[in-house]
Design an enzyme around this catalytic site. Structure first.
Site, PDB file in Angstrom:
ATOM      1  N   ASP A  11       0.862  -1.187   0.000  1.00 52.14           N
ATOM      2  CA  ASP A  11       0.000   0.000   0.000  1.00 52.14           C
ATOM      3  C   ASP A  11       0.900   1.239   0.000  1.00 52.14           C
ATOM      4  O   ASP A  11       1.644   1.473   0.955  1.00 52.14           O
ATOM      5  CB  ASP A  11      -0.887  -0.020   1.244  1.00 52.14           C
ATOM      6  CG  ASP A  11      -1.969   1.051   1.208  1.00 52.14           C
ATOM      7  OD1 ASP A  11      -2.037   1.796   0.211  1.00 52.14           O
ATOM      8  OD2 ASP A  11      -2.736   1.140   2.180  1.00 52.14           O
ATOM      9  N   ASP A 105      -2.872   2.506  -5.979  1.00 53.75           N
ATOM     10  CA  ASP A 105      -1.835   2.544  -4.951  1.00 53.75           C
ATOM     11  C   ASP A 105      -1.737   1.303  -4.081  1.00 53.75           C
ATOM     12  O   ASP A 105      -0.998   1.310  -3.091  1.00 53.75           O
ATOM     13  CB  ASP A 105      -2.041   3.765  -4.048  1.00 53.75           C
ATOM     14  CG  ASP A 105      -3.400   3.771  -3.363  1.00 53.75           C
ATOM     15  OD1 ASP A 105      -4.281   3.013  -3.792  1.00 53.75           O
ATOM     16  OD2 ASP A 105      -3.566   4.543  -2.403  1.00 53.75           O
ATOM     17  N   GLU A 106      -2.434   0.227  -4.418  1.00 58.46           N
ATOM     18  CA  GLU A 106      -2.282  -0.978  -3.606  1.00 58.46           C
ATOM     19  C   GLU A 106      -2.525  -2.227  -4.437  1.00 58.46           C
ATOM     20  O   GLU A 106      -3.266  -2.210  -5.418  1.00 58.46           O
ATOM     21  CB  GLU A 106      -3.201  -0.948  -2.383  1.00 58.46           C
ATOM     22  CG  GLU A 106      -4.672  -0.921  -2.687  1.00 58.46           C
ATOM     23  CD  GLU A 106      -5.526  -1.010  -1.427  1.00 58.46           C
ATOM     24  OE1 GLU A 106      -5.168  -1.795  -0.519  1.00 58.46           O
ATOM     25  OE2 GLU A 106      -6.541  -0.305  -1.355  1.00 58.46           O
TER      26      GLU A 106
END
Length: 457
Positions: A11, A105-106
């Protein structure tokens, strides 16, 4: 269930804000808020410096400004976020063919398919440490928090325990030792409505939940939800990392700690969610015909409304206008706990000119004392990349009353000088990287005069 901690969840920390701080040296170490900057705006991401003042995602920008008036309030630069995300996802796929992105983003990574000598704790821990360093170096300094565990559920929980820039490894067999003391809200699917029902039965921690039988949970929460929570309370999660799941719909929703009662804030939230859905569609080469709005009222009643368009689209304006219209058909008196926007009926093409430009753009407010955060009807928005014939690359510091103020700096320069221009100055223009080029490549630094101080510094 796996016998090794071979599921990794990565993350990127405060992703949008971190990219802005990376590319804008004068903002490093300062509170930064990315999202809608107008009176009806909503926070998308807050830097950790801003979070110390209580600023959180999904909060109205008006409330964020009251909590942290000295922050830099910026609109998003999605070309920069996509570029950073593509680099990170590319790194993950170099190590394992099983990478499941959850957003820009993850992502989950299955280390059982990685080129590792074994899956012992020392091996996977060393790999995760090197991976974080690789991401940091390749993205120009972005940090990532990583969780390693025997399941997706526990890996995702672990990645959130030592933010920012942390690594938490949960050895197999210790999952319940980690989970039992935690608040039950750590389990996916336990939002405010479920939390309230569980608390009425005396459940506050995962340990409390574990003590309830499956029949009791089904009676309180229903078949699917009750059985699912019964398994997760015992750390039972055998879901595979799926890199190529067939996407039937794309949606974004948020559950709020306090009921949202302001209709303007609701409208701003669904427009922001529509933009997020549109970005996910576009990044996957998809479009859709049916827009759905989901609303959960203060009394836990869940309502949905849908509208089918004449043709598929990935246009954020089209999706946003449709979602706002659907919102007007509902009566959220008393407040809402959850709002969500989704698009289904997916196709791999877009009818580009089916709709005209967005007519729902907000008018620009007066320029505030701190120019960072002002919004301009000319198209110059705070945070936007620009280029000047003489000064080179920079970003919009603020705009209003026919003037645009620019700070000239890039990721590779020191904090740069601030200059103001007429909004119609022919020497100043918007800037975006050329398609096909590495979007993190920058021109050589330009020699600037000594930087001027920000009035709020």
């Amino acid at each position: 269930m796996r016998t090794h901690a071979s599921v990794l969840h990565l993350d990127l920390d405060a992703f949008f804000a971190a990219v802005e701080q990376r590319d804008k040296p004068s903002l490093r170490g300062r509170p930064v808020v990315v999202g809608g900057v107008g009176g009806r705006g909503v926070v998308a991401t807050a830097s950790y410096e801003a979070r110390k003042y209580g600023v959180r995602s999904a909060m109205s920008t008006r409330e964020a400004r009251a909590l942290c008036p000295h922050a830099a309030y910026l609109t998003g630069r999605f070309h920069a976020y996509r570029a950073a995300s593509e680099i990170v996802m590319g790194i993950l796929r170099e190590h394992s063919p099983l990478v499941e992105p959850l957003s820009l983003d993850e992502a989950f990574v299955d280390l059982a398919r990685a080129d590792l000598p074994d899956l012992e704790l020392d091996t996977v821990t060393g790999f995760a440490e090197r991976l974080r360093e690789q991401v940091h170096d390749a993205t120009g300094g972005l940090t990532a928090s990583v969780g390693l565990a025997s399941s997706k559920f526990v890996a995702k929980v672990a990645s959130d325990l030592d933010k920012p820039d942390g690594l938490v490894v949960v050895p197999p067999g210790t999952e319940l030792d980690l989970l039992r003391p935690m608040q039950v809200s750590v389990i996916p699917g336990v939002g405010p409505a479920t939390l309230d029902r569980l608390r009425r039965t005396g459940v506050r921690t995962v340990a409390d939940l574990e003590r309830l039988s499956e029949d009791e949970l089904v009676r309180v929460l229903g078949q699917a939800h009750g059985r699912g929570l019964h398994r997760l309370a015992r750390a039972q999660d055998d879901r595979a990392v799926e890199p190529e799941r067939e996407t039937k719909s794309v949606s974004v929703e948020g559950t709020y700690e306090t009921d949202v009662t302001d209709r303007d804030v609701m409208a701003a939230i669904v427009v922001r969610q529509a933009s997020q859905v549109a970005r996910r569609l576009a990044s996957n080469g998809l479009s859709g015909r049916t827009v759905t709005l989901k609303v959960r009222l203060y009394d836990f009643t869940t309502l949905t409304r849908s509208s089918t368009l004449d043709g598929p689209t990935d246009d954020p304006g089209v999706i946003g206008r449709t979602a706002r219209r659907l919102l007007t058909e509902l009566d959220p008196a008393g407040g809402v706990r959850l709002l969500g926007v989704g698009v289904s009926g997916l196709a791999d093409w877009v009818q580009d000119e089916l709709f005209g430009p967005d007519e729902d753009a907000e008018e620009a407010p007066e320029l505030p004392p701190d120019p960072v955060g002002a919004k301009s009807p000319t198209g110059y928005r705070p945070g936007m990349d620009v280029e000047h014939d003489e000064m080179g690359r920079g970003w919009v510091w603020g705009a209003g009353r026919g003037v645009v103020t620019v700070r000239f700096e890039t990721a590779e320069t020191p904090p740069g000088p601030v200059r103001s221009y007429s909004v119609d100055d022919p020497a100043l223009r918007h800037w975006e990287p050329e398609p096909g080029l590495d979007k993190l490549d920058r021109p050589e630094p330009t020699d600037h005069p000594e930087p001027e101080e920000h009035p709020g510094d």
